[in-house]
Design an enzyme around this catalytic site. Structure first.
Site, short mmCIF file in Angstrom:
data_model
loop_
_atom_site.label_atom_id
_atom_site.label_comp_id
_atom_site.label_asym_id
_atom_site.label_seq_id
_atom_site.Cartn_x
_atom_site.Cartn_y
_atom_site.Cartn_z
N CYS A 115 0.78 -1.28 0.05
CA CYS A 115 -0.23 -0.08 -0.15
C CYS A 115 0.92 1.31 -0.08
CB CYS A 115 -0.86 -0.16 1.24
SG CYS A 115 -2.18 -1.14 1.04
N HIS A 258 -3.42 6.91 3.09
CA HIS A 258 -3.70 5.50 2.76
C HIS A 258 -5.23 5.47 2.96
CE1 HIS A 258 -4.20 1.69 1.31
NE2 HIS A 258 -4.12 1.31 2.40
N ASN A 288 -10.54 1.10 -0.71
CA ASN A 288 -9.30 1.07 -0.38
C ASN A 288 -8.56 0.30 -1.75
OD1 ASN A 288 -6.75 -0.07 -0.02
ND2 ASN A 288 -7.27 -0.58 2.16
#
Length: 331
Positions: A115, A258, A288
């Protein structure tokens, strides 16, 4: 290490198919409203016929257009993704092909810290640029999470979406205040197995799929352990990240995190004492999107004029590993 590097243009791509929280409530046999309440995601996008490189090329083309450049102005292409289109070659090479630049000779390679891949690529490539290795770099994060979700793990599978985002970075022109002020990454591998896909590499080879280990080839996350560990580390990490500057969090115009989950970002904002509107939050209609989350949120903030040239921005996130990473920049 301060670097005279500027974000010249950004772009993004979302797949055509939209999947709502209500649809997932029905798919998973859950009470109405459960998915949106737990995830903070009202709508996410899943691929139908798009490939990772098609999405990445679309985002890259938009980033180049917004920068007023063409591919001929780029001297390096980096794919910064947590998922790969195929094992070999690197996705960046396939992106070059998708962009119709197969004969360009422009170097292509991948940087993967799941990520945090975009943040890591921005950090590493800006340092290379400051050293005179490159002048303009195209960074692309393109992610297809939907193919690897384990729907039996309801609390994690409902978080994710597919999509791509890209940014062109270049050396800041004379007279510009744009720069990267500082960066930091820390990894605590005691959390390495809190978020993982065990199969697909040499540990559990794809040829072994189908022997009762199918779940090893799907995304596996212990959300509670991951969240607890991240919460314990976050404040100290921010202090260390900013320690070599005179800048406080209150002076930063926008924190671009994030987009892990709605709850994770609310807790982050509370723990860091961020002002209302200081955090860029797009999870409600994106989900996400792994490494594409941060550049996608950055792109949205720029397009919606939530940030302007001269503003201080903090790109901040966590990733499997467990890693924390951040880049403080003047946009």
């Amino acid at each position: 290490m301060e670097r005279p590097v500027r974000i010249l243009g950004t772009g993004k791509y979302l797949p055509k198919r939209q999947v709502t929280a209500e649809q997932l409530d029905q798919k998973l046999g859950l009470p109405a409203g459960w998915v949106e309440k737990k995830s903070g995601v009202r709508v996410r996008h899943f691929v139908t016929d798009e490939t990772a490189t098609q999405m990445g090329a679309a985002a890259a083309t938009q980033a180049l257009q917004n920068a007023g450049l063409t591919f001929a102005d780029i001297d390096c292409l980096v794919c910064a993704s947590g998922t790969a289109q195929q094992e070999i070659p690197c996705t960046a090479a396939l992106l070059q092909e998708e962009l119709g630049e197969s004969d360009s000779g422009v170097p292509c390679f991948d940087i993967n810290s799941t990520c945090l891949s975009f943040v890591t690529a921005l950090d590493v490539m800006s340092a290379a640029m400051a050293a005179g290795v490159y002048k303009r770099v195209l960074i692309v994060s393109t992610e297809i999470s939907s193919v690897g979700l384990n729907w039996e793990q309801k609390e994690s599978s409902i978080l994710f979406g597919d999509g791509a985002a890209a940014a062109v970075i270049g050396l800041a022109p004379d007279g510009s205040s744009s720069r990267i002020l500082c960066s930091r990454m820390e990894t605590y591998s005691k959390g390495a197995h809190y978020s993982e896909i065990r199969g697909g590499g040499t540990l559990i080879h794809p040829s072994e799929y189908g022997n009762g280990n199918e779940s090893d080839f799907m995304f596996d996350m212990d959300g509670r352990k991951l969240f607890r560990m991240t919460s314990q580390l976050l404040e100290g990490f921010i202090e260390r990240l900013l320690s070599n500057t005179t800048i406080s969090l209150s002076e930063i115009k926008a924190v671009v995190p994030h987009q892990a989950s709605g709850m994770a970002m609310r807790i982050m904002a509370q723990k860091l004492g961020l002002a209302p509107g200081q955090m860029i939050n797009i999870i409600e209609n994106h989900g996400n999107v792994i490494a594409a989350s941060i550049p996608m949120a950055l792109h949205e903030a720029i397009q919606e004029k939530k940030v302007a040239r001269g503003d201080l921005l903090l790109l901040l996130g966590t990733s499997a590993g467990l890693s924390l990473g951040g880049v403080l920049l003047e946009y």
